[in-house]
Write a protein that holds these residues in place. Structure first.
Motif, PDB file in Angstrom:
ATOM      1  N   ILE A  53       0.840  -1.200   0.000  1.00  0.00           N
ATOM      2  CA  ILE A  53       0.000   0.000   0.000  1.00  0.00           C
ATOM      3  C   ILE A  53       0.874   1.249   0.000  1.00  0.00           C
ATOM      4  O   ILE A  53       0.654   2.173  -0.775  1.00  0.00           O
ATOM      5  CB  ILE A  53      -0.959  -0.008   1.211  1.00  0.00           C
ATOM      6  CG1 ILE A  53      -2.002  -1.120   1.034  1.00  0.00           C
ATOM      7  CG2 ILE A  53      -1.636   1.343   1.388  1.00  0.00           C
ATOM      8  CD1 ILE A  53      -2.849  -1.379   2.265  1.00  0.00           C
ATOM      9  N   ASP A  54       1.886   1.264   0.853  1.00  0.00           N
ATOM     10  CA  ASP A  54       2.755   2.436   0.988  1.00  0.00           C
ATOM     11  C   ASP A  54       3.677   2.641  -0.211  1.00  0.00           C
ATOM     12  O   ASP A  54       4.270   3.714  -0.355  1.00  0.00           O
ATOM     13  CB  ASP A  54       3.604   2.325   2.253  1.00  0.00           C
ATOM     14  CG  ASP A  54       2.776   2.441   3.525  1.00  0.00           C
ATOM     15  OD1 ASP A  54       1.597   2.849   3.445  1.00  0.00           O
ATOM     16  OD2 ASP A  54       3.312   2.104   4.609  1.00  0.00           O
ATOM     17  N   SER A  55       3.796   1.654  -1.086  1.00  0.00           N
ATOM     18  CA  SER A  55       4.691   1.796  -2.238  1.00  0.00           C
ATOM     19  C   SER A  55       4.086   2.646  -3.358  1.00  0.00           C
ATOM     20  O   SER A  55       4.806   3.095  -4.245  1.00  0.00           O
ATOM     21  CB  SER A  55       5.059   0.419  -2.799  1.00  0.00           C
ATOM     22  OG  SER A  55       3.949  -0.178  -3.467  1.00  0.00           O
ATOM     23  N   LEU A  56       2.774   2.883  -3.322  1.00  0.00           N
ATOM     24  CA  LEU A  56       2.141   3.620  -4.420  1.00  0.00           C
ATOM     25  C   LEU A  56       2.180   5.136  -4.254  1.00  0.00           C
ATOM     26  O   LEU A  56       2.483   5.836  -5.228  1.00  0.00           O
ATOM     27  CB  LEU A  56       0.707   3.134  -4.633  1.00  0.00           C
ATOM     28  CG  LEU A  56       0.034   3.657  -5.901  1.00  0.00           C
ATOM     29  CD1 LEU A  56       0.824   3.288  -7.152  1.00  0.00           C
ATOM     30  CD2 LEU A  56      -1.392   3.143  -5.997  1.00  0.00           C
ATOM     31  N   PRO A  57       1.886   5.704  -3.070  1.00  0.00           N
ATOM     32  CA  PRO A  57       1.945   7.164  -2.947  1.00  0.00           C
ATOM     33  C   PRO A  57       3.309   7.710  -3.375  1.00  0.00           C
ATOM     34  O   PRO A  57       4.354   7.223  -2.948  1.00  0.00           O
ATOM     35  CB  PRO A  57       1.687   7.404  -1.456  1.00  0.00           C
ATOM     36  CG  PRO A  57       0.832   6.246  -1.049  1.00  0.00           C
ATOM     37  CD  PRO A  57       1.409   5.080  -1.829  1.00  0.00           C
ATOM     38  N   GLY A  58       3.262   8.690  -4.256  1.00  0.00           N
ATOM     39  CA  GLY A  58       4.476   9.256  -4.834  1.00  0.00           C
ATOM     40  C   GLY A  58       4.913   8.536  -6.095  1.00  0.00           C
ATOM     41  O   GLY A  58       5.840   8.977  -6.772  1.00  0.00           O
ATOM     42  N   ASN A  59       4.255   7.431  -6.420  1.00  0.00           N
ATOM     43  CA  ASN A  59       4.612   6.640  -7.600  1.00  0.00           C
ATOM     44  C   ASN A  59       3.409   6.321  -8.491  1.00  0.00           C
ATOM     45  O   ASN A  59       3.466   5.395  -9.292  1.00  0.00           O
ATOM     46  CB  ASN A  59       5.274   5.327  -7.166  1.00  0.00           C
ATOM     47  CG  ASN A  59       6.592   5.571  -6.478  1.00  0.00           C
ATOM     48  OD1 ASN A  59       7.505   6.163  -7.046  1.00  0.00           O
ATOM     49  ND2 ASN A  59       6.687   5.142  -5.235  1.00  0.00           N
ATOM     50  N   ILE A  60       2.311   7.069  -8.322  1.00  0.00           N
ATOM     51  CA  ILE A  60       1.148   6.819  -9.164  1.00  0.00           C
ATOM     52  C   ILE A  60       1.497   7.141 -10.617  1.00  0.00           C
ATOM     53  O   ILE A  60       2.302   8.025 -10.899  1.00  0.00           O
ATOM     54  CB  ILE A  60      -0.091   7.619  -8.713  1.00  0.00           C
ATOM     55  CG1 ILE A  60       0.186   9.120  -8.692  1.00  0.00           C
ATOM     56  CG2 ILE A  60      -0.610   7.104  -7.385  1.00  0.00           C
ATOM     57  CD1 ILE A  60      -1.037   9.974  -8.478  1.00  0.00           C
ATOM     58  N   GLY A  61       0.905   6.387 -11.506  1.00  0.00           N
ATOM     59  CA  GLY A  61       1.206   6.568 -12.930  1.00  0.00           C
ATOM     60  C   GLY A  61       2.464   5.829 -13.350  1.00  0.00           C
ATOM     61  O   GLY A  61       2.818   5.832 -14.524  1.00  0.00           O
ATOM     62  N   LEU A  95      -5.840   5.441 -14.310  1.00  0.00           N
ATOM     63  CA  LEU A  95      -4.936   4.468 -14.930  1.00  0.00           C
ATOM     64  C   LEU A  95      -5.253   4.276 -16.402  1.00  0.00           C
ATOM     65  O   LEU A  95      -4.332   4.119 -17.220  1.00  0.00           O
ATOM     66  CB  LEU A  95      -4.999   3.134 -14.189  1.00  0.00           C
ATOM     67  CG  LEU A  95      -4.309   3.138 -12.826  1.00  0.00           C
ATOM     68  CD1 LEU A  95      -4.545   1.829 -12.103  1.00  0.00           C
ATOM     69  CD2 LEU A  95      -2.833   3.411 -12.980  1.00  0.00           C
ATOM     70  N   THR A  96      -6.523   4.289 -16.760  1.00  0.00           N
ATOM     71  CA  THR A  96      -6.892   4.188 -18.172  1.00  0.00           C
ATOM     72  C   THR A  96      -6.260   5.328 -18.959  1.00  0.00           C
ATOM     73  O   THR A  96      -5.676   5.113 -20.019  1.00  0.00           O
ATOM     74  CB  THR A  96      -8.427   4.189 -18.334  1.00  0.00           C
ATOM     75  OG1 THR A  96      -8.958   3.041 -17.660  1.00  0.00           O
ATOM     76  CG2 THR A  96      -8.837   4.164 -19.784  1.00  0.00           C
ATOM     77  N   GLY A  97      -6.332   6.549 -18.435  1.00  0.00           N
ATOM     78  CA  GLY A  97      -5.695   7.697 -19.087  1.00  0.00           C
ATOM     79  C   GLY A  97      -4.194   7.525 -19.212  1.00  0.00           C
ATOM     80  O   GLY A  97      -3.599   7.825 -20.251  1.00  0.00           O
ATOM     81  N   GLU A 160       3.071  16.188 -13.671  1.00  0.00           N
ATOM     82  CA  GLU A 160       3.845  15.062 -14.215  1.00  0.00           C
ATOM     83  C   GLU A 160       3.202  13.711 -13.904  1.00  0.00           C
ATOM     84  O   GLU A 160       3.386  12.760 -14.647  1.00  0.00           O
ATOM     85  CB  GLU A 160       5.283  15.105 -13.675  1.00  0.00           C
ATOM     86  CG  GLU A 160       6.083  16.262 -14.219  1.00  0.00           C
ATOM     87  CD  GLU A 160       7.415  16.469 -13.506  1.00  0.00           C
ATOM     88  OE1 GLU A 160       7.664  15.809 -12.453  1.00  0.00           O
ATOM     89  OE2 GLU A 160       8.209  17.294 -13.984  1.00  0.00           O
ATOM     90  N   CYS A 161       2.440  13.643 -12.809  1.00  0.00           N
ATOM     91  CA  CYS A 161       1.745  12.400 -12.428  1.00  0.00           C
ATOM     92  C   CYS A 161       0.382  12.268 -13.095  1.00  0.00           C
ATOM     93  O   CYS A 161      -0.276  11.247 -12.922  1.00  0.00           O
ATOM     94  CB  CYS A 161       1.534  12.373 -10.922  1.00  0.00           C
ATOM     95  SG  CYS A 161       3.021  12.236  -9.954  1.00  0.00           S
ATOM     96  N   SER A 162      -0.056  13.281 -13.814  1.00  0.00           N
ATOM     97  CA  SER A 162      -1.405  13.303 -14.391  1.00  0.00           C
ATOM     98  C   SER A 162      -1.451  12.756 -15.813  1.00  0.00           C
ATOM     99  O   SER A 162      -0.544  13.024 -16.610  1.00  0.00           O
ATOM    100  CB  SER A 162      -1.922  14.747 -14.420  1.00  0.00           C
ATOM    101  OG  SER A 162      -2.023  15.279 -13.132  1.00  0.00           O
ATOM    102  N   PRO A 163      -2.507  12.029 -16.166  1.00  0.00           N
ATOM    103  CA  PRO A 163      -2.655  11.566 -17.551  1.00  0.00           C
ATOM    104  C   PRO A 163      -2.652  12.700 -18.563  1.00  0.00           C
ATOM    105  O   PRO A 163      -2.194  12.521 -19.684  1.00  0.00           O
ATOM    106  CB  PRO A 163      -4.006  10.857 -17.533  1.00  0.00           C
ATOM    107  CG  PRO A 163      -4.187  10.404 -16.136  1.00  0.00           C
ATOM    108  CD  PRO A 163      -3.567  11.482 -15.293  1.00  0.00           C
TER     109      PRO A 163
END
Length: 167
Positions: A53-61, A95-97, A160-163
């Protein structure tokens, strides 16, 4: 009859999961569209421990997209199907974007339901600004005691994290 396409369905959340339960709409997809429905519980999904769970924040996309593509490549090889569509809502729409932005030649169709597409455009008008800060910038990037507007450097990271950054 063998499926003609794969329908990749990343879940929303992001800190939730797709359970192994009967979902009536997926029966429709499978039969009407002749599709193999592929769920993906990517890093950050519940059920794999707090470290995941903690591995995703800051790494989305990135982490979540990489996991979706890894399972998709596995399914394509296993099923010998190259035709792929993707559909998701909320973080699944996000995620689709990302998937169609990062891998435009992989998907022949996509549908986003209530997606997050532009985090800096969302952060000051949403009822969940904590999501914008934490998921884009990482854990401990949001102060739940007081609201503040994001710094310019934070808005850049959010973009930068946005589709929408792929347009």
């Amino acid at each position: 009859e063998a499926p003609e396409m794969i329908l990749l369905v990343p879940h929303g959340g992001p800190h939730s999961a797709i359970p192994t339960t009967f979902i009536p709409s997926y029966t429709f997809y499978a039969s009407y569209l002749n599709a193999a429905v592929l769920h993906c519980n990517y890093r950050g999904s519940i059920g794999f421990g707090q470290e995941s769970i903690d591995s995703l924040p800051g790494n989305i996309g990135r982490n979540d997209v990489d996991d979706c593509m890894e399972i998709l490549k596995w399914a394509q090889k296993k099923l010998k199907i190259q035709k792929v569509a993707v559909v998701g809502g909320s973080h699944g729409g996000f995620l689709t974007g990302h998937l169609i932005g990062q891998y435009p030649d992989t998907f022949f169709a996509a549908a986003m339901r209530n997606p997050v597409t532009n985090i800096p455009g969302m952060v000051t008008v949403t009822d969940i600004p904590d999501w914008c800060f934490i998921e884009a910038l990482g854990l401990n990037s949001y102060d739940f005691e007081s609201f503040r507007i994001p710094k310019p450097s934070e808005l850049i990271k959010m973009h930068e994290c946005s589709p929408v950054s792929y347009i």
